[in-house]
Design a protein around this motif. Structure first.
Motif, short mmCIF file in Angstrom:
data_model
loop_
_atom_site.label_atom_id
_atom_site.label_comp_id
_atom_site.label_asym_id
_atom_site.label_seq_id
_atom_site.Cartn_x
_atom_site.Cartn_y
_atom_site.Cartn_z
N THR A 1 0.83 -1.21 0.00
CA THR A 1 0.00 0.00 0.00
C THR A 1 0.86 1.25 0.00
O THR A 1 0.60 2.20 -0.75
N ARG A 2 1.91 1.26 0.81
CA ARG A 2 2.78 2.43 0.89
C ARG A 2 3.54 2.67 -0.40
O ARG A 2 3.90 3.80 -0.72
N LEU A 3 3.78 1.61 -1.18
CA LEU A 3 4.44 1.77 -2.47
C LEU A 3 3.48 2.28 -3.54
O LEU A 3 3.90 2.69 -4.61
N GLY A 4 2.18 2.23 -3.26
CA GLY A 4 1.21 2.77 -4.21
C GLY A 4 0.31 1.75 -4.86
O GLY A 4 -0.47 2.08 -5.75
N HIS B 1 14.59 5.65 -7.02
CA HIS B 1 14.91 7.08 -6.87
C HIS B 1 14.10 7.92 -7.86
O HIS B 1 13.60 8.99 -7.52
N LYS B 2 14.00 7.43 -9.08
CA LYS B 2 13.22 8.15 -10.11
C LYS B 2 11.78 8.37 -9.66
O LYS B 2 11.21 9.44 -9.87
N PHE B 3 11.20 7.34 -9.03
CA PHE B 3 9.81 7.44 -8.58
C PHE B 3 9.69 8.04 -7.18
O PHE B 3 8.60 8.07 -6.62
N LYS B 4 10.83 8.50 -6.66
CA LYS B 4 10.85 9.17 -5.35
C LYS B 4 10.27 8.30 -4.22
O LYS B 4 9.53 8.77 -3.36
N VAL B 5 10.60 7.01 -4.27
CA VAL B 5 10.17 6.10 -3.22
C VAL B 5 10.96 6.45 -1.97
O VAL B 5 12.19 6.54 -2.02
N PRO B 6 10.27 6.69 -0.86
CA PRO B 6 10.98 7.07 0.38
C PRO B 6 11.99 6.00 0.80
O PRO B 6 11.82 4.81 0.53
N MET B 7 13.05 6.45 1.46
CA MET B 7 14.14 5.55 1.84
C MET B 7 13.66 4.39 2.70
O MET B 7 14.13 3.26 2.55
N ARG B 8 12.72 4.65 3.61
CA ARG B 8 12.20 3.56 4.46
C ARG B 8 11.63 2.43 3.61
O ARG B 8 11.92 1.26 3.83
N GLU B 9 10.82 2.78 2.62
CA GLU B 9 10.19 1.78 1.77
C GLU B 9 11.24 1.10 0.87
O GLU B 9 11.15 -0.10 0.61
N ALA C 1 4.34 0.32 -12.94
CA ALA C 1 5.18 1.42 -13.44
C ALA C 1 6.64 1.22 -13.03
O ALA C 1 7.56 1.42 -13.84
N VAL C 2 6.86 0.81 -11.79
CA VAL C 2 8.22 0.58 -11.30
C VAL C 2 8.87 -0.57 -12.07
O VAL C 2 10.02 -0.46 -12.51
N VAL C 3 8.16 -1.66 -12.24
CA VAL C 3 8.72 -2.81 -12.96
C VAL C 3 9.01 -2.44 -14.42
O VAL C 3 10.06 -2.82 -14.95
N ASP C 4 8.13 -1.71 -15.06
CA ASP C 4 8.38 -1.28 -16.45
C ASP C 4 9.68 -0.49 -16.54
O ASP C 4 10.51 -0.74 -17.42
#
Length: 138
Positions: A26-29, A112-120, A36-39
């Motif tokens: 959920t936190r990843l979206g 990093h491109k998707f600005k995923v927070p460091m914790r996640e 989108a991340v896998v692509d």
């Protein structure tokens, strides 16, 4: 008269109590974000001359589906991974630690491109990292 006041206070406390922590999925979206991340990640890998040869014969749409399933299931999402276990899938490929490190770098570039927070990011890598023992040839 005291009971309604105590009941109101108790209800107020429950209403302000923090909700149960959301899953990493959920936190990843959720599903759309994972796709989108896998692509993007697979595009990074395809452009990475250090490791793209390992994927030259891969069925890329199938690979993407399996990666999404695997990440979804591993992060607490509603998916069920339907692919082979990592040891079987990577047997005989000759993958070394340097190749695995390149793959992780490509994933981090995407995160990093998707600005995923460091914790996640750390939680995700902690889930995926142990797979190294089954992927890397010894």
């Amino acid at each position: 008269m005291r009971f309604p006041i105590l009941a109101a206070l108790a209800l107020g406390l429950f209403a302000t109590a923090p909700a149960e922590a959301a899953s990493l999925y959920t936190r990843l979206g959720g599903q759309d974000a994972l796709v989108a991340v896998v692509d993007d990640f697979v595009a990074n890998v395809a452009a990475d001359k250090r490791i793209n040869g390992f994927f030259a014969r891969a069925d890329i749409p199938r690979l993407k589906r399996r990666l999404v399933q695997q990440i979804c299931a591993g992060t607490g999402g509603p998916c069920h991974y339907q692919g082979r276990d990592m040891k079987t899938a990577h047997a005989g490929m000759g993958i070394r630690k340097v190749h695995f490190a390149a793959l992780v770098q490509d994933l981090q570039k995407t995160l990093h491109k998707f600005k995923v927070p460091m914790r996640e990011q750390k939680e995700l890598l902690a889930i995926l990292g142990p797979m190294q023992k089954d992927i890397v040839a010894h």
